[in-house]
Design an enzyme around this catalytic site. Structure first.
Site, PDB file in Angstrom:
ATOM      1  N   GLN A  17      17.263  14.486 -51.297  1.00  0.00           N
ATOM      2  CA  GLN A  17      16.884  13.640 -52.434  1.00  0.00           C
ATOM      3  C   GLN A  17      16.078  14.305 -53.542  1.00  0.00           C
ATOM      4  OE1 GLN A  17      14.639   9.403 -53.477  1.00  0.00           O
ATOM      5  NE2 GLN A  17      15.182   9.733 -51.368  1.00  0.00           N
ATOM      6  N   GLU A 140      10.209  13.173 -47.138  1.00  0.00           N
ATOM      7  CA  GLU A 140       9.463  12.152 -47.882  1.00  0.00           C
ATOM      8  C   GLU A 140       8.126  11.731 -47.242  1.00  0.00           C
ATOM      9  OE1 GLU A 140      10.239  10.203 -50.879  1.00  0.00           O
ATOM     10  OE2 GLU A 140       8.177   9.695 -50.445  1.00  0.00           O
ATOM     11  N   ASP A 169       9.962  12.448 -52.689  1.00  0.00           N
ATOM     12  CA  ASP A 169      11.283  12.987 -53.049  1.00  0.00           C
ATOM     13  C   ASP A 169      11.594  12.841 -54.541  1.00  0.00           C
ATOM     14  OD1 ASP A 169      11.881  13.880 -50.537  1.00  0.00           O
ATOM     15  OD2 ASP A 169      13.005  12.117 -49.954  1.00  0.00           O
ATOM     16  N   GLY A 248      -7.233  -0.466 -60.790  1.00  0.00           N
ATOM     17  CA  GLY A 248      -8.060  -0.134 -61.944  1.00  0.00           C
ATOM     18  C   GLY A 248      -9.254  -1.065 -62.003  1.00  0.00           C
ATOM     19  N   GLY A 249      -9.650  -1.440 -63.188  1.00  0.00           N
ATOM     20  CA  GLY A 249     -10.812  -2.311 -63.340  1.00  0.00           C
ATOM     21  C   GLY A 249     -10.448  -3.791 -63.271  1.00  0.00           C
TER      22      GLY A 249
HETATM   23  N1  COA Z   1      26.557  28.252 -47.806  1.00  0.00           N
HETATM   24  C1  COA Z   1      25.995  28.842 -46.729  1.00  0.00           C
HETATM   25  N2  COA Z   1      24.788  28.503 -46.252  1.00  0.00           N
HETATM   26  C2  COA Z   1      24.122  27.517 -46.875  1.00  0.00           C
HETATM   27  C3  COA Z   1      24.653  26.869 -48.006  1.00  0.00           C
HETATM   28  C4  COA Z   1      25.921  27.279 -48.473  1.00  0.00           C
HETATM   29  N3  COA Z   1      26.491  26.707 -49.531  1.00  0.00           N
HETATM   30  N4  COA Z   1      23.765  25.945 -48.407  1.00  0.00           N
HETATM   31  C5  COA Z   1      22.733  26.008 -47.557  1.00  0.00           C
HETATM   32  N5  COA Z   1      22.943  26.969 -46.642  1.00  0.00           N
HETATM   33  C6  COA Z   1      22.057  27.369 -45.533  1.00  0.00           C
HETATM   34  C7  COA Z   1      20.763  27.954 -46.030  1.00  0.00           C
HETATM   35  O1  COA Z   1      20.914  29.284 -46.414  1.00  0.00           O
HETATM   36  C8  COA Z   1      19.900  27.758 -44.808  1.00  0.00           C
HETATM   37  O2  COA Z   1      20.203  28.755 -43.843  1.00  0.00           O
HETATM   38  P1  COA Z   1      19.084  29.614 -43.024  1.00  0.00           P
HETATM   39  O3  COA Z   1      18.047  28.647 -42.552  1.00  0.00           O
HETATM   40  O4  COA Z   1      19.883  30.233 -41.926  1.00  0.00           O
HETATM   41  O5  COA Z   1      18.492  30.610 -43.930  1.00  0.00           O
HETATM   42  C9  COA Z   1      20.422  26.421 -44.273  1.00  0.00           C
HETATM   43  O6  COA Z   1      21.707  26.241 -44.804  1.00  0.00           O
HETATM   44  C10 COA Z   1      19.667  25.185 -44.775  1.00  0.00           C
HETATM   45  O7  COA Z   1      18.360  25.351 -44.644  1.00  0.00           O
HETATM   46  P2  COA Z   1      17.296  24.206 -44.966  1.00  0.00           P
HETATM   47  O8  COA Z   1      17.192  23.915 -46.397  1.00  0.00           O
HETATM   48  O9  COA Z   1      16.036  24.682 -44.334  1.00  0.00           O
HETATM   49  O10 COA Z   1      17.895  22.887 -44.266  1.00  0.00           O
HETATM   50  P3  COA Z   1      17.307  21.927 -43.152  1.00  0.00           P
HETATM   51  O11 COA Z   1      18.313  20.865 -42.976  1.00  0.00           O
HETATM   52  O12 COA Z   1      16.888  22.661 -41.931  1.00  0.00           O
HETATM   53  O13 COA Z   1      15.973  21.316 -43.813  1.00  0.00           O
HETATM   54  C11 COA Z   1      14.713  20.167 -45.491  1.00  0.00           C
HETATM   55  C12 COA Z   1      16.026  20.288 -44.738  1.00  0.00           C
HETATM   56  C13 COA Z   1      14.860  19.117 -46.562  1.00  0.00           C
HETATM   57  C14 COA Z   1      13.586  19.741 -44.508  1.00  0.00           C
HETATM   58  C15 COA Z   1      14.361  21.540 -46.097  1.00  0.00           C
HETATM   59  O14 COA Z   1      15.425  21.937 -46.906  1.00  0.00           O
HETATM   60  C16 COA Z   1      13.085  21.540 -46.923  1.00  0.00           C
HETATM   61  O15 COA Z   1      11.975  21.533 -46.418  1.00  0.00           O
HETATM   62  N6  COA Z   1      13.239  21.612 -48.267  1.00  0.00           N
HETATM   63  C17 COA Z   1      12.154  21.726 -49.179  1.00  0.00           C
HETATM   64  C18 COA Z   1      11.434  20.441 -49.348  1.00  0.00           C
HETATM   65  C19 COA Z   1      12.360  19.331 -49.760  1.00  0.00           C
HETATM   66  O16 COA Z   1      12.998  19.384 -50.781  1.00  0.00           O
HETATM   67  N7  COA Z   1      12.335  18.266 -48.948  1.00  0.00           N
HETATM   68  C20 COA Z   1      12.832  17.003 -49.375  1.00  0.00           C
HETATM   69  C21 COA Z   1      14.214  16.786 -49.204  1.00  0.00           C
HETATM   70  S1  COA Z   1      14.524  15.173 -49.867  1.00  0.00           S
END
Ligand code: COA
Length: 416
Positions: A17, A140, A169, A248-249
């Protein structure tokens, strides 16, 4: 009509998001937003909480309108090559991967800056760089807890509470959009791109600014006069949860209206604005309160503010939330009915203003979404459906100079 961001190409390397909310906003205003997704699966929200089998979930469609979708495996050498080409021809790259994911993919800030020194690289992370939690993945509710919202939301006799509003988010996405637009204006002056980073914790805290105000007031005077704990309750050394008190106030509270026994949303929010005391007394049929020393000033009212709210609830007992607001608005009293999602979805004013929009979609039929909350005199954002997974892969690759044969070859190695 030319849209203000037309000609700005954005690589949308976002998911879930926070990032998608940012790039969707920029797409509404004319940017060419290319969502890069993993072949075969794409953004995880395409599959989350599906209400129609085999069609993208509303979670995805409502955060990815007006974009293109390019499938690309950016861990494969062939996929990396395509991404490099795209980077050379784009203005902005937006990402919200977990900490370090982009670096592990081989696209550190230094590398991106080397590939395209004019490009703006915008990131969302849970915590800012260098923070002692900067290795954490964040969603979130985690951000709402880390940014001070949860400890100050809810009732004093209950646990810390999460807001339904996406403070971690979408709010962070909006901060990032402001950062990107600022960096684009900066680039017009310097010719250089830069890194723009926004953390979810910081964005939540920015919206909880008044609670940091309250912490400092509490430390100085030992109490907070606008909180329900004043003057009869106790204060500790941290800002307490204030229930539905006005921040607020102006004291305020959620008050019961006719039908509250069976309808959980038969309530209004009522604000006692200081200078509106006289009209409030008139509206309630309590003219004797106007000059009564026990009611005349805000200070005099505060010790028995909940008795006053009880009296107002007595007045509301035979009025629906809508009838009550229709009377109170004539007296210029700040108030509103507590509206449900069903009421908002069908609100004719929101439909007319383009805030609630019905969007046709190739697979789902039409669905409702929230359109641009920002209104312009010279731009009416038109909301178009979110893309199907990989819908624009050929179009984007062709625009980068790939021939039909090249695209076939990329498909063969599953790079797109
Ligand atoms: N092709 C190949 N690999 C891809 C890709 C693509 N097109 N798009 C994503 N990937 C891979 C990434 O390189 C990563 O691989 P790695 O961990 O081996 O290096 C993996 O997919 C995704 O990693 P990540 O973003 O950590 O996903 P997740 O599902 O484990 O975590 C979140 C999700 C949201 C918790 C995390 O992305 C995060 O903390 N983001 C930052 C904060 C954020 O925006 N959170 C709110 C989301 S609403």
């Amino acid at each position: 009509m030319t849209k203000p961001l037309e000609g700005i190409r954005i690589i949308d390397f976002t998911h879930v998001q926070a990032g998608p909310a940012c790039t969707q906003l920029l797409a509404w205003f004319g940017a060419d937003v290319i969502k890069v997704e993993r072949p075969g699966s794409g953004d995880v929200t395409r599959n989350q909480l599906r209400d129609i089998p085999d069609a993208d979930a509303l979670y995805f469609t409502m955060l990815n309108s007006n974009k293109k979708s390019l499938t690309l495996d950016t861990k494969k050498p062939e996929g990396k090559e395509v991404l490099e080409k795209l980077i050379r021809e784009s203005d902005v790259l937006v990402e919200n991967f977990g900490p370090g994911a982009l670096d592990r993919m081989g696209f550190s800030w230094e590398r991106l800056n080397e590939l395209n020194p004019k490009m703006i690289v915008a990131s969302v992370k849970g915590f800012s760089d260098g923070h002692h939690y900067d290795d954490l993945k964040v969603y979130e509710n985690v951000a709402q807890c880390a940014g001070g919202a949860a400890s100050t939301t809810g009732f004093w006799d209950g646990p810390p509470t999460i807001s339904a509003a996406a403070l971690g988010d979408s709010n962070t996405g909006m901060h990032l959009a402001i950062g990107i637009l600022t960096a684009l204006l900066g680039r017009d002056k310097t010719g250089k791109g830069q890194k723009v980073a926004v953390s979810m914790q910081d964005s939540v805290l920015n919206l909880c600014r008044v609670k940091l105000r309250d912490q400092q007031r509490l430390e100085r005077v030992g109490y907070l006069e606008e909180y329900p704990q004043y003057p009869h309750g106790e204060f500790s050394d941290v800002v307490p949860r204030g229930g539905n008190a006005g921040g607020g106030g102006q004291p305020g509270w959620v008050l019961k209206c006719k039908g509250w026994e069976t309808d959980p949303n038969a309530y209004i929010y009522f604000t006692i604005q200081g200078h509106a005391w006289e009209p409030i007394c008139k509206a309630l049929g309590k003219p004797e309160w106007i000059d009564d020393p026990a009611y005349k000033t805000a200070e005099a009212r505060q010790p028995h503010i909940f008795d006053i709210f009880k009296t107002i609830e007595g007045w509301l007992a035979d009025k629906t939330k809508f009838e009550a607001v229709d009377i109170l608005r004539k007296f210029d009293i700040p108030c509103a009915p507590v509206l449900t999602m069903k009421e908002l979805a069908n609100d004719p004013s929101l439909r007319a203003s383009g805030t609630i929009v019905e969007v046709p979609h190739k697979k789902r039929g039409s669905y409702l979404t929230v359109g641009s909350p920002i209104k312009f005199s010279d731009l009416k954002p038109e909301i178009t459906a979110s893309p199907l997974l990989g819908e624009h892969t050929e179009e984007v690759l062709a625009s980068l100079g790939y021939s039909k044969q090249d695209i076939f070859n990329l498909r063969e190695v599953k790079a797109v």
